[in-house]
Scaffold this motif. Structure first.
Motif, PDB file in Angstrom:
ATOM      1  N   ILE A  10      -0.909  -3.257   8.159  1.00 48.28           N
ATOM      2  CA  ILE A  10      -2.324  -3.242   8.095  1.00 48.28           C
ATOM      3  C   ILE A  10      -2.609  -1.981   9.082  1.00 48.28           C
ATOM      4  O   ILE A  10      -3.743  -1.294   9.249  1.00 48.28           O
ATOM      5  CB  ILE A  10      -3.177  -4.483   8.236  1.00 48.28           C
ATOM      6  CG1 ILE A  10      -4.523  -4.330   8.068  1.00 48.28           C
ATOM      7  CG2 ILE A  10      -2.786  -5.035   9.637  1.00 48.28           C
ATOM      8  CD1 ILE A  10      -5.425  -5.387   7.883  1.00 48.28           C
ATOM      9  N   VAL A  32       1.266  -1.546  -1.067  1.00 53.52           N
ATOM     10  CA  VAL A  32       1.151  -3.098  -0.617  1.00 53.52           C
ATOM     11  C   VAL A  32       0.847  -3.109   0.797  1.00 53.52           C
ATOM     12  O   VAL A  32       1.724  -2.231   1.628  1.00 53.52           O
ATOM     13  CB  VAL A  32       2.492  -3.891  -0.695  1.00 53.52           C
ATOM     14  CG1 VAL A  32       2.626  -5.047  -0.471  1.00 53.52           C
ATOM     15  CG2 VAL A  32       2.977  -3.736  -2.295  1.00 53.52           C
ATOM     16  N   ILE A  33      -0.316  -3.820   1.281  1.00 57.68           N
ATOM     17  CA  ILE A  33      -0.422  -3.742   2.622  1.00 57.68           C
ATOM     18  C   ILE A  33      -0.135  -5.055   3.337  1.00 57.68           C
ATOM     19  O   ILE A  33      -0.205  -6.098   2.598  1.00 57.68           O
ATOM     20  CB  ILE A  33      -2.071  -3.785   2.704  1.00 57.68           C
ATOM     21  CG1 ILE A  33      -2.632  -2.388   2.406  1.00 57.68           C
ATOM     22  CG2 ILE A  33      -2.361  -3.890   4.515  1.00 57.68           C
ATOM     23  CD1 ILE A  33      -1.815  -1.128   3.001  1.00 57.68           C
ATOM     24  N   THR A  34       0.774  -4.807   4.427  1.00 56.44           N
ATOM     25  CA  THR A  34       1.198  -6.326   4.898  1.00 56.44           C
ATOM     26  C   THR A  34       0.595  -6.444   6.301  1.00 56.44           C
ATOM     27  O   THR A  34      -0.072  -5.708   6.968  1.00 56.44           O
ATOM     28  CB  THR A  34       2.598  -6.117   5.273  1.00 56.44           C
ATOM     29  OG1 THR A  34       2.803  -4.815   6.522  1.00 56.44           O
ATOM     30  CG2 THR A  34       3.568  -5.996   4.170  1.00 56.44           C
ATOM     31  N   GLN A  35       0.579  -7.960   6.657  1.00 52.29           N
ATOM     32  CA  GLN A  35       0.016  -8.278   7.809  1.00 52.29           C
ATOM     33  C   GLN A  35       0.892  -9.357   8.309  1.00 52.29           C
ATOM     34  O   GLN A  35       1.213 -10.376   7.595  1.00 52.29           O
ATOM     35  CB  GLN A  35      -1.339  -9.078   7.444  1.00 52.29           C
ATOM     36  CG  GLN A  35      -1.789  -9.294   8.869  1.00 52.29           C
ATOM     37  CD  GLN A  35      -3.465 -10.030   8.490  1.00 52.29           C
ATOM     38  OE1 GLN A  35      -3.799 -10.605   7.509  1.00 52.29           O
ATOM     39  NE2 GLN A  35      -4.442  -9.762   9.560  1.00 52.29           N
ATOM     40  N   LYS A  40      -0.041  -8.916   1.857  1.00 54.39           N
ATOM     41  CA  LYS A  40      -1.383  -9.606   1.900  1.00 54.39           C
ATOM     42  C   LYS A  40      -2.344  -8.963   0.925  1.00 54.39           C
ATOM     43  O   LYS A  40      -3.157  -9.536   0.477  1.00 54.39           O
ATOM     44  CB  LYS A  40      -2.026  -9.462   3.256  1.00 54.39           C
ATOM     45  CG  LYS A  40      -1.493 -10.360   4.305  1.00 54.39           C
ATOM     46  CD  LYS A  40      -1.640 -11.792   3.911  1.00 54.39           C
ATOM     47  CE  LYS A  40      -0.977 -12.569   4.995  1.00 54.39           C
ATOM     48  NZ  LYS A  40      -1.264 -14.198   4.911  1.00 54.39           N
ATOM     49  N   ALA A  41      -2.153  -7.622   0.467  1.00 56.49           N
ATOM     50  CA  ALA A  41      -3.078  -6.939  -0.508  1.00 56.49           C
ATOM     51  C   ALA A  41      -2.634  -5.764  -1.150  1.00 56.49           C
ATOM     52  O   ALA A  41      -1.479  -5.362  -0.567  1.00 56.49           O
ATOM     53  CB  ALA A  41      -4.485  -6.346   0.563  1.00 56.49           C
ATOM     54  N   VAL A  42      -2.949  -5.392  -2.137  1.00 54.59           N
ATOM     55  CA  VAL A  42      -2.740  -4.280  -2.905  1.00 54.59           C
ATOM     56  C   VAL A  42      -3.595  -3.283  -3.101  1.00 54.59           C
ATOM     57  O   VAL A  42      -4.980  -3.866  -3.522  1.00 54.59           O
ATOM     58  CB  VAL A  42      -2.199  -4.659  -4.160  1.00 54.59           C
ATOM     59  CG1 VAL A  42      -1.693  -3.397  -5.208  1.00 54.59           C
ATOM     60  CG2 VAL A  42      -0.771  -5.370  -4.142  1.00 54.59           C
ATOM     61  N   LEU A  43      -3.641  -1.932  -2.595  1.00 53.83           N
ATOM     62  CA  LEU A  43      -4.659  -1.037  -2.702  1.00 53.83           C
ATOM     63  C   LEU A  43      -4.346   0.077  -3.951  1.00 53.83           C
ATOM     64  O   LEU A  43      -3.003   0.122  -4.054  1.00 53.83           O
ATOM     65  CB  LEU A  43      -4.533  -0.189  -1.615  1.00 53.83           C
ATOM     66  CG  LEU A  43      -5.190  -0.897  -0.147  1.00 53.83           C
ATOM     67  CD1 LEU A  43      -5.283   0.021   0.836  1.00 53.83           C
ATOM     68  CD2 LEU A  43      -6.615  -1.501  -0.358  1.00 53.83           C
TER      69      LEU A  43
END
Length: 87
Positions: A10, A32-35, A40-43
């Motif tokens: 992130i 894919v966004i990691t935290q 945690k999310a896909v853009l």
């Protein structure tokens, strides 16, 4: 499709938002966004998102049609055509 090359923390997104958006639009591959090391999310770009939504809508229509067919909720095409011509 492998997403391992498109995984970013992130902090990368925060520091490079404009670049990320440009890259998404050009490559049309989700990111894919990691935290804290966890996905945690896909853009994805808007065009890909819209295509996905249209595909899902068509699949839902097909599934509903198959369900109606299995339940016997069908009419012969000749009856439907005759009804339409009568209108």
């Amino acid at each position: 499709m492998r997403y391992s090359s498109q995984v970013k923390p992130i902090s990368y997104l925060k520091a490079n938002a404009a670049e990320v958006l440009t890259r998404l639009a050009e490559q049309r591959e989700p990111m894919v966004i990691t935290q804290n090391g966890e996905a945690k999310a896909v853009l994805q770009d808007i065009a890909s998102f819209e295509e996905t939504q249209e595909t899902l809508a068509l699949l839902k229509i097909l599934a509903l049609g198959n369900r109606d067919l299995a339940a016997g909720k069908v009419k012969p095409v000749s009856d439907v055509v005759a009804r339409l011509r009568a209108k």
